[in-house]
Design a protein around this motif. Sequence first.
Motif, PDB file in Angstrom:
ATOM      1  N   VAL A 138       0.843  -1.200   0.000  1.00  0.00           N
ATOM      2  CA  VAL A 138       0.000   0.000   0.000  1.00  0.00           C
ATOM      3  C   VAL A 138       0.879   1.250   0.000  1.00  0.00           C
ATOM      4  N   ALA A 139       1.881   1.268   0.867  1.00  0.00           N
ATOM      5  CA  ALA A 139       2.750   2.452   0.973  1.00  0.00           C
ATOM      6  C   ALA A 139       3.534   2.701  -0.303  1.00  0.00           C
ATOM      7  N   MET A 140       3.944   1.646  -0.988  1.00  0.00           N
ATOM      8  CA  MET A 140       4.736   1.789  -2.214  1.00  0.00           C
ATOM      9  C   MET A 140       3.881   2.008  -3.461  1.00  0.00           C
ATOM     10  N   SER A 141       2.600   1.770  -3.363  1.00  0.00           N
ATOM     11  CA  SER A 141       1.753   1.771  -4.561  1.00  0.00           C
ATOM     12  C   SER A 141       1.703   3.111  -5.275  1.00  0.00           C
ATOM     13  N   ASP A 142       1.911   4.202  -4.556  1.00  0.00           N
ATOM     14  CA  ASP A 142       1.889   5.520  -5.202  1.00  0.00           C
ATOM     15  C   ASP A 142       3.279   5.944  -5.673  1.00  0.00           C
ATOM     16  N   HIS A 143       4.246   5.011  -5.610  1.00  0.00           N
ATOM     17  CA  HIS A 143       5.629   5.251  -6.048  1.00  0.00           C
ATOM     18  C   HIS A 143       6.303   6.356  -5.247  1.00  0.00           C
ATOM     19  N   ASP A 144       5.847   6.541  -4.008  1.00  0.00           N
ATOM     20  CA  ASP A 144       6.415   7.555  -3.128  1.00  0.00           C
ATOM     21  C   ASP A 144       6.466   6.963  -1.718  1.00  0.00           C
ATOM     22  N   TYR A 145       7.401   6.046  -1.500  1.00  0.00           N
ATOM     23  CA  TYR A 145       7.552   5.331  -0.229  1.00  0.00           C
ATOM     24  C   TYR A 145       8.324   6.234   0.714  1.00  0.00           C
ATOM     25  N   ARG A 146       7.592   6.938   1.546  1.00  0.00           N
ATOM     26  CA  ARG A 146       8.169   8.009   2.351  1.00  0.00           C
ATOM     27  C   ARG A 146       8.494   7.562   3.767  1.00  0.00           C
ATOM     28  N   VAL A 147       9.322   8.346   4.411  1.00  0.00           N
ATOM     29  CA  VAL A 147       9.760   8.054   5.774  1.00  0.00           C
ATOM     30  C   VAL A 147       8.572   7.979   6.730  1.00  0.00           C
ATOM     31  N   ASP A 148       7.584   8.850   6.563  1.00  0.00           N
ATOM     32  CA  ASP A 148       6.434   8.809   7.470  1.00  0.00           C
ATOM     33  C   ASP A 148       5.657   7.505   7.312  1.00  0.00           C
ATOM     34  N   GLU A 149       5.591   6.969   6.097  1.00  0.00           N
ATOM     35  CA  GLU A 149       4.919   5.685   5.888  1.00  0.00           C
ATOM     36  C   GLU A 149       5.745   4.541   6.476  1.00  0.00           C
ATOM     37  N   ILE A 150       7.047   4.589   6.293  1.00  0.00           N
ATOM     38  CA  ILE A 150       7.937   3.560   6.852  1.00  0.00           C
ATOM     39  C   ILE A 150       7.838   3.574   8.380  1.00  0.00           C
ATOM     40  N   SER A 151       7.866   4.756   8.958  1.00  0.00           N
ATOM     41  CA  SER A 151       7.745   4.880  10.413  1.00  0.00           C
ATOM     42  C   SER A 151       6.400   4.363  10.901  1.00  0.00           C
ATOM     43  N   GLU A 165      -8.193  -2.265   8.481  1.00  0.00           N
ATOM     44  CA  GLU A 165      -8.057  -0.989   9.189  1.00  0.00           C
ATOM     45  C   GLU A 165      -6.600  -0.523   9.201  1.00  0.00           C
ATOM     46  N   VAL A 166      -5.684  -1.451   9.439  1.00  0.00           N
ATOM     47  CA  VAL A 166      -4.253  -1.129   9.438  1.00  0.00           C
ATOM     48  C   VAL A 166      -3.823  -0.642   8.055  1.00  0.00           C
ATOM     49  N   LEU A 167      -4.326  -1.288   7.020  1.00  0.00           N
ATOM     50  CA  LEU A 167      -3.992  -0.849   5.658  1.00  0.00           C
ATOM     51  C   LEU A 167      -4.502   0.566   5.414  1.00  0.00           C
ATOM     52  N   TRP A 168      -5.698   0.865   5.910  1.00  0.00           N
ATOM     53  CA  TRP A 168      -6.214   2.229   5.779  1.00  0.00           C
ATOM     54  C   TRP A 168      -5.325   3.216   6.544  1.00  0.00           C
ATOM     55  N   GLU A 169      -4.787   2.816   7.688  1.00  0.00           N
ATOM     56  CA  GLU A 169      -3.879   3.703   8.422  1.00  0.00           C
ATOM     57  C   GLU A 169      -2.665   4.064   7.568  1.00  0.00           C
ATOM     58  N   ILE A 170      -2.172   3.106   6.794  1.00  0.00           N
ATOM     59  CA  ILE A 170      -1.027   3.376   5.912  1.00  0.00           C
ATOM     60  C   ILE A 170      -1.433   4.357   4.816  1.00  0.00           C
ATOM     61  N   VAL A 171      -2.601   4.148   4.223  1.00  0.00           N
ATOM     62  CA  VAL A 171      -3.073   5.063   3.173  1.00  0.00           C
ATOM     63  C   VAL A 171      -3.187   6.478   3.724  1.00  0.00           C
ATOM     64  N   LEU A 172      -3.690   6.603   4.924  1.00  0.00           N
ATOM     65  CA  LEU A 172      -3.933   7.925   5.509  1.00  0.00           C
ATOM     66  C   LEU A 172      -2.676   8.550   6.126  1.00  0.00           C
ATOM     67  N   ALA A 173      -1.591   7.791   6.230  1.00  0.00           N
ATOM     68  CA  ALA A 173      -0.379   8.248   6.931  1.00  0.00           C
ATOM     69  C   ALA A 173       0.232   9.489   6.318  1.00  0.00           C
ATOM     70  N   ASP A 174       0.257   9.584   5.000  1.00  0.00           N
ATOM     71  CA  ASP A 174       0.949  10.713   4.372  1.00  0.00           C
ATOM     72  C   ASP A 174       0.012  11.857   4.001  1.00  0.00           C
ATOM     73  N   GLY A 175      -1.276  11.721   4.311  1.00  0.00           N
ATOM     74  CA  GLY A 175      -2.223  12.790   4.025  1.00  0.00           C
ATOM     75  C   GLY A 175      -2.723  12.825   2.599  1.00  0.00           C
ATOM     76  N   ASP A 176      -2.146  12.004   1.716  1.00  0.00           N
ATOM     77  CA  ASP A 176      -2.585  11.920   0.329  1.00  0.00           C
ATOM     78  C   ASP A 176      -3.211  10.553   0.092  1.00  0.00           C
ATOM     79  N   ILE A 177      -4.345  10.548  -0.580  1.00  0.00           N
ATOM     80  CA  ILE A 177      -4.958   9.281  -0.968  1.00  0.00           C
ATOM     81  C   ILE A 177      -4.852   9.183  -2.479  1.00  0.00           C
ATOM     82  N   ASP A 178      -4.039   8.233  -2.914  1.00  0.00           N
ATOM     83  CA  ASP A 178      -3.745   8.040  -4.328  1.00  0.00           C
ATOM     84  C   ASP A 178      -4.621   6.923  -4.891  1.00  0.00           C
ATOM     85  N   GLU A 179      -4.959   7.017  -6.166  1.00  0.00           N
ATOM     86  CA  GLU A 179      -5.767   5.975  -6.821  1.00  0.00           C
ATOM     87  C   GLU A 179      -5.102   4.608  -6.741  1.00  0.00           C
ATOM     88  N   ALA A 180      -3.778   4.565  -6.855  1.00  0.00           N
ATOM     89  CA  ALA A 180      -3.068   3.283  -6.780  1.00  0.00           C
ATOM     90  C   ALA A 180      -3.221   2.670  -5.397  1.00  0.00           C
TER      91      ALA A 180
END
Length: 150
Positions: free
Chosen positions: A38-51, A106-121
């Motif tokens: 989920v975190a990598m799907s938008d091609h922007d695997y960021r530190v906040d998502e990793i954390s 629910e945990v997967l949704w937490e990852i999607v919401l972690a960076d504040g952007d919801i991407d189609e991917a």
Amino acid sequence: MEAKALLNRLIHAFSAPKPDPLPEPDEKLALGALMVRVAMSDHDYRVDEISRIDRLLSRLYGLNPVEAAKMRATSEKLEKQAPETDRFAHIIRETVSFEARVDALEVLWEIVLADGDIDEAELKVIDDARAALGLSEEDSARARETAFLS
């Protein structure tokens, strides 16, 4: 001399020890791999998502920070090897209760919401995981709301 050094490097590359094989994913590693996917799907695997992944693994499985980071690293490698999201979701579906599957979503949704952007991917991966987990769109909406409130 340069050709000799190149030949030496080639010989060592073929004789280098092979990395340890990855473990067969259980429901914990499968969820970790889905979080990474989920975190990598938008091609922007960021530190906040990793954390966030590390904190979630720590919270879910009682791991210390180093253990959680190692589990995430293994999950990253597993994610690269598996071409389809449903492989991991099926592992979870076959091994845990309905409530635990909703918790996983629910945990997967937490990852999607972690960076504040919801991407189609990201939404595509979530929906694929939801279907493979055997959950409804209503289950997903409730999981998203709970994740948002976390």
